[in-house]
Design a protein around this motif. Structure first.
Motif, PDB file in Angstrom:
ATOM      1  N   ALA A  81      26.150  47.214  38.096  1.00  0.00           N
ATOM      2  CA  ALA A  81      25.881  46.543  36.828  1.00  0.00           C
ATOM      3  C   ALA A  81      26.999  45.569  36.469  1.00  0.00           C
ATOM      4  O   ALA A  81      26.739  44.438  36.019  1.00  0.00           O
ATOM      5  N   ALA A  82      28.254  45.985  36.674  1.00  0.00           N
ATOM      6  CA  ALA A  82      29.380  45.093  36.388  1.00  0.00           C
ATOM      7  C   ALA A  82      29.366  43.887  37.321  1.00  0.00           C
ATOM      8  O   ALA A  82      29.684  42.758  36.904  1.00  0.00           O
ATOM      9  N   MET A  83      29.006  44.097  38.575  1.00  0.00           N
ATOM     10  CA  MET A  83      28.911  43.002  39.531  1.00  0.00           C
ATOM     11  C   MET A  83      27.858  41.985  39.084  1.00  0.00           C
ATOM     12  O   MET A  83      28.108  40.771  39.079  1.00  0.00           O
ATOM     13  N   MET A  84      26.684  42.485  38.704  1.00  0.00           N
ATOM     14  CA  MET A  84      25.639  41.572  38.251  1.00  0.00           C
ATOM     15  C   MET A  84      26.057  40.831  36.985  1.00  0.00           C
ATOM     16  O   MET A  84      25.794  39.634  36.836  1.00  0.00           O
ATOM     17  N   HIS A  85      26.719  41.530  36.074  1.00  0.00           N
ATOM     18  CA  HIS A  85      27.193  40.885  34.846  1.00  0.00           C
ATOM     19  C   HIS A  85      28.157  39.753  35.158  1.00  0.00           C
ATOM     20  O   HIS A  85      28.039  38.632  34.626  1.00  0.00           O
ATOM     21  N   ASP A  86      29.131  40.013  36.021  1.00  0.00           N
ATOM     22  CA  ASP A  86      30.111  38.983  36.360  1.00  0.00           C
ATOM     23  C   ASP A  86      29.449  37.798  37.050  1.00  0.00           C
ATOM     24  O   ASP A  86      29.731  36.630  36.719  1.00  0.00           O
TER      25      ASP A  86
ATOM     26  N   ALA B  95      35.136  42.008  40.673  1.00  0.00           N
ATOM     27  CA  ALA B  95      36.292  42.714  41.208  1.00  0.00           C
ATOM     28  C   ALA B  95      35.921  43.383  42.519  1.00  0.00           C
ATOM     29  O   ALA B  95      34.776  43.776  42.737  1.00  0.00           O
ATOM     30  N   GLN B  96      36.900  43.504  43.404  1.00  0.00           N
ATOM     31  CA  GLN B  96      36.673  44.203  44.665  1.00  0.00           C
ATOM     32  C   GLN B  96      36.660  45.700  44.419  1.00  0.00           C
ATOM     33  O   GLN B  96      37.423  46.218  43.623  1.00  0.00           O
ATOM     34  N   GLU B  97      35.762  46.386  45.127  1.00  0.00           N
ATOM     35  CA  GLU B  97      35.639  47.833  44.982  1.00  0.00           C
ATOM     36  C   GLU B  97      35.520  48.467  46.355  1.00  0.00           C
ATOM     37  O   GLU B  97      34.750  48.015  47.190  1.00  0.00           O
ATOM     38  N   GLY B  98      36.283  49.529  46.583  1.00  0.00           N
ATOM     39  CA  GLY B  98      36.109  50.324  47.787  1.00  0.00           C
ATOM     40  C   GLY B  98      36.775  49.716  49.014  1.00  0.00           C
ATOM     41  O   GLY B  98      37.145  48.544  49.050  1.00  0.00           O
ATOM     42  N   PRO B  99      36.918  50.528  50.066  1.00  0.00           N
ATOM     43  CA  PRO B  99      37.551  50.059  51.303  1.00  0.00           C
ATOM     44  C   PRO B  99      36.606  49.217  52.138  1.00  0.00           C
ATOM     45  O   PRO B  99      35.383  49.367  52.070  1.00  0.00           O
ATOM     46  N   ALA B 100      37.161  48.312  52.918  1.00  0.00           N
ATOM     47  CA  ALA B 100      36.354  47.528  53.842  1.00  0.00           C
ATOM     48  C   ALA B 100      35.922  48.387  55.020  1.00  0.00           C
ATOM     49  O   ALA B 100      36.657  49.266  55.469  1.00  0.00           O
ATOM     50  N   ALA B 101      34.714  48.141  55.509  1.00  0.00           N
ATOM     51  CA  ALA B 101      34.246  48.833  56.711  1.00  0.00           C
ATOM     52  C   ALA B 101      35.023  48.311  57.913  1.00  0.00           C
ATOM     53  O   ALA B 101      35.351  47.128  57.998  1.00  0.00           O
ATOM     54  N   SER B 102      35.309  49.202  58.865  1.00  0.00           N
ATOM     55  CA  SER B 102      36.095  48.809  60.026  1.00  0.00           C
ATOM     56  C   SER B 102      35.235  48.118  61.071  1.00  0.00           C
ATOM     57  O   SER B 102      34.010  48.314  61.125  1.00  0.00           O
TER      58      SER B 102
END
Length: 479
Positions: free
Chosen positions: A320-325, A333-340
């Protein structure tokens, strides 16, 4: 933001004979690798297995294995092998994930289950600390993800060039020699070598997501060495094949209304005051992003992120925050670790090595057009062409899941799972026949046992693991 999109790209959604178990097989347990994030008490070791089981005296690789011992040896009844899914998921730390109170685990394994088993984790072949494969994928290739949305036939042609390059990179990489043997059937054979090394006549198993297919293959290949088999969030009997890819489209259609209700109930995000308005906002936003990306984020990338971020109710806030932004023209904002890179590469190895995939670009163009209509959220992404179209043919026939064997399988499944939809779980249930019982839980998200708080579903699994008692018939657990 790219880290979120990389997570979206990954999360998504033959019988053989071996020597009898021998208690004389020596295993020396020691410390776990620091980057495996070991839980207190977790022990690790390695086990050599053949790369090619048709050449058992040939080249070997090391499998990384972990153990969280039962704290009550008097109540211990055996070992419980674990797999967290993927393909590409590392499993060394998984015993700790399931047994400790950690974020995202509302109902960890209870004490009576932990007393009943040594929990055994392992990195499957090609993954993590077990001879990891690589395709030398670039950040740009990984950012495209596993659901490259096609807005028309030409996008399929463009993606075909990417897919062909990825397949060639995998084959040409330093680990290309492993690709024909990095398969589900060989991982099942590895599991039986682990059983043998542990000195066990039988093993119990708990697998989630792709791990359900791995467990189904193991108990099909080794029915008399299987004790209690729990499969959580189930792929169909064909595993991670083209039907599973199309299943992503169906799964998110089942699941997205849960998010839309959340968005409507939280007006601070400005996504609408009703679920219908929130859904309309999503479609308006992806269309605008395809015309005018924000910080490189297209509508296709937002679709992939939405798929990943509906795996758990706890991620609704992030979506929801992603869609709002994005609606405001701001980079989220970035969230979580990147996949390897290894996670992507090992995923390619398994899904492309397990199944035959269509080769014709035209066939994918047709499927994209069809699934855009059938599954408007991500259908034109899950139906798009990928590296498997340019992969070498599998070296052996796929294991056929059947009803032959003991009645020792318990399936647990959410009704609204975006990654492994209920429709495909029912196909696996039918293939198992009387071997299986299925507990269907009226809730959304990916992961029913311990990853969700429904007591009916969790208690059914706990009772089976501790007592062996399964429901007499399939069960439906109310919300």
């Amino acid at each position: 933001m790219r880290k979120v999109l990389l997570l979206a790209a990954v999360a998504a959604i033959a019988a053989t004979t071996a020597p009898a178990a021998s208690a004389s097989t020596a295993i020396e347990w020691g410390a776990c690798p620091a980057d495996a994030h070991p839980a207190p008490g977790l022990q690790c070791t390695t086990l050599k297995v053949p790369v090619n089981y048709q050449d058992p005296d040939g080249r070997k690789i090391d499998l990384a294995i972990s153990r969280l011992p039962s704290k009550n040896p008097a109540k211990k009844r055996g070992v419980l092998l674990l797999n967290p899914g993927g393909p590409g998921g590392e499993g060394l730390s998984y015993p700790g994930v399931l047994s400790l109170q950690v974020p995202g685990i509302p109902s960890p394994m209870p004490k009576d289950v932990l007393d009943s088993y040594d929990l055994i984790g392992f990195d499957p072949r090609g993954v993590g600390h077990s001879a990891p494969v690589t395709c030398n994928l670039t950040p740009e290739q990984m950012a495209i993800g596993n659901l490259p949305y096609a807005n028309g036939p030409q996008d399929v042609v463009k993606q075909a060039a990417v897919a062909k390059a990825e397949a060639k990179q995998c084959a040409d990489a330093k680990t290309g020699w492993m690709l024909p043997y990095t398969t589900t059937a060989n991982t099942a054979r590895d599991m039986d070598r682990i059983r043998e090394a542990l000195g066990e006549q039988k093993i119990s198993y708990l697998g989630a997501s792709y791990g359900t297919y791995l467990g189904a293959v193991y108990t099909t290949m080794y029915p008399r060495r299987s004790d209690r088999i729990v499969l959580d969030s189930n792929l169909g009997p064909g595993g991670y094949d083209i039907d599973a890819m199309h299943g992503f489209g169906r799964g998110i259609e089942d699941r997205f209304p849960d998010f839309a209700k959340y968005a409507a109930a939280n007006p601070q995000y400005g996504l609408g005051s009703t679920p219908a308005q929130a859904t309309a906002k999503f479609y308006d936003l992806v269309a605008r992003l395809d015309r005018h990306p924000v910080a490189g984020i297209t509508g296709g990338l937002l679709r992939g992120a939405a798929f990943s971020l509906t795996y758990s109710d706890s991620q609704f806030t992030t979506l929801a925050a992603m869609m709002h932004d994005l609606d405001q023209g701001k980079e989220p904002a970035q969230e979580g670790p990147a996949a390897s890179e290894n996670m992507f590469a090992s995923r390619f190895a398994v899904i492309c090595g397990d199944s035959n995939w269509p080769k014709s670009i035209g066939a994918y163009q047709v499927n994209v057009a069809l699934d855009r209509v059938r599954y408007p959220l991500i259908g034109a992404g899950e139906a798009n062409i990928a590296a498997c179209a340019y992969w070498a043919a599998p070296v052996e026939q796929k294991v056929r899941i059947s009803d032959r064997g003991p009645s020792n399988v318990l399936m647990v499944q959410n009704t609204r799972d975006p990654g492994t939809p209920l429709v495909n779980a029912r196909k696996l249930r039918a293939a198992f026949g009387d071997r299986a019982r299925m507990v269907t839980v009226d809730q959304g998200g990916h992961g029913a046992y311990v990853f969700a708080a429904n007591k009916c579903g969790n208690n059914a699994v706990n009772e089976f693991l501790t007592t062996g008692k399964r429901p007499a018939a399939d069960v439906f657990c109310a919300a």
